[in-house]
Design an enzyme around this catalytic site. Structure first.
Site, mmCIF file in Angstrom:
data_model
loop_
_atom_site.group_PDB
_atom_site.id
_atom_site.type_symbol
_atom_site.label_atom_id
_atom_site.label_comp_id
_atom_site.label_asym_id
_atom_site.label_seq_id
_atom_site.Cartn_x
_atom_site.Cartn_y
_atom_site.Cartn_z
ATOM 1 C CB SER A 65 118.076 22.602 -21.126
ATOM 2 O OG SER A 65 119.155 22.369 -20.252
ATOM 3 C CE LYS A 143 117.503 23.621 -16.598
ATOM 4 N NZ LYS A 143 117.133 23.157 -17.952
#
Length: 288
Positions: A65, A143
């Site tokens: 990701s 993230k």
């Protein structure tokens, strides 16, 4: 006048040293080392645990990701990153920071690790985590912060860019797989409440983040209190050593000064120094 070693002077009143005392002395020294070894091990564990709790810890990147900033994939050797736990004790996360955080209850992990149910394996894994050996964690995520409390985020404008407070972001870290359109999925306008963060993965179309976790919206936001720390340095594998970019996508200027770009690497080296020093001392003790 000549100096004479009393041990070699037959007329000296002092008794000559007995050569048989030397093995006894060596035995005593050897015995002292084995007595001190458990203490050294306990001190090493204590320091390692203290460093991880208060300063920093190594985390493994298990998914793709955050490509290509952080490398992680199934059945391969993903990046290990040093996470700084000190910075956010004095300040809140800022746009552009790559953070590690505990997933809120509304989040579902998109990476499932195959962990053994063997008690011995679980025990060894737990001991390894105490001294900084990384392992996949199904509750922690990595993230990039896109918007913070009080800001309004939306995607996309006419050029397929995320906007914050109506201004397009500068995101050079975005990654799209080769052969796929360089377009990101749109989402509705969202006002971020105070104390919350809107986060996205750099591999924009292969990341389940604030856009999709908990069906998106307010459920996809991350509480500031859930943030563990800031990803500073890639420590493994050696071929990928270097700092983790914290480029501010909301900044007006096209780049930060050089000294600011080097701050992550410098802080990472400082954070790793206590472990290096401890390792040297333990190694020297074994040699002696």
């Amino acid at each position: 006048m000549v100096d004479v070693d009393p041990a070699q002077n037959p007329s000296s009143d002092e008794p000559a040293s007995d050569a048989s005392d030397e093995p006894t002395s060596k035995k005593k020294k050897k015995g002292n080392f084995w007595k001190e070894l458990p203490v050294l091990i306990l001190v090493a564990f204590g320091l390692a645990i203290g460093i991880q709790i208060f300063l920093g810890r190594v985390y493994m990147i298990p998914s793709e990701s955050m490509e290509a900033t952080l490398h992680g994939c199934t059945d391969c050797y993903g990046d290990r990153v040093l996470v700084d736990k000190v910075t956010y004790r004095f300040t809140d996360p800022s746009p552009g920071d790559v953070i590690v955080f505990r997933g809120p209850p509304s989040w579902q992990n998109d990476f499932i690790s195959e962990e053994s149910g063997n008690p011995i394996s679980e025990g060894l894994s737990w001991l390894g985590s105490l001294i900084g050996l990384p392992s996949a964690n199904e509750e922690d995520f990595v993230k990039r912060v896109i918007a913070v409390g009080g800001q309004t985020v939306k995607c996309c404008d006419e050029q397929n860019r995320v906007t914050v407070d109506g201004k397009a972001l500068d995101e050079p870290y975005k990654h799209f797989d080769e052969g796929t359109p360089a377009e990101q999925e749109s989402f509705e306008e969202l006002k971020i409440p105070d104390g919350m963060l809107f986060v996205l993965g750099d591999n924009r179309n292969h990341s389940c983040d604030s856009r999709c976790q908990g069906q998106g919206g307010l459920n996809g936001l991350v509480p500031v209190d859930n943030v563990i720390g800031k990803a500073r340095v890639i420590v493994l594998p050696p071929s990928r050593w270097g700092g983790v970019t914290d480029h501010d996508p909301q900044a007006v200027s096209m780049g930060a000064p050089g000294w600011q770009q080097n701050v992550p690497l410098g802080l990472g080296i400082v954070a790793a120094w206590p472990l290096l020093l401890l390792g040297r001392r333990v190694r020297d003790r074994f040699r002696r």
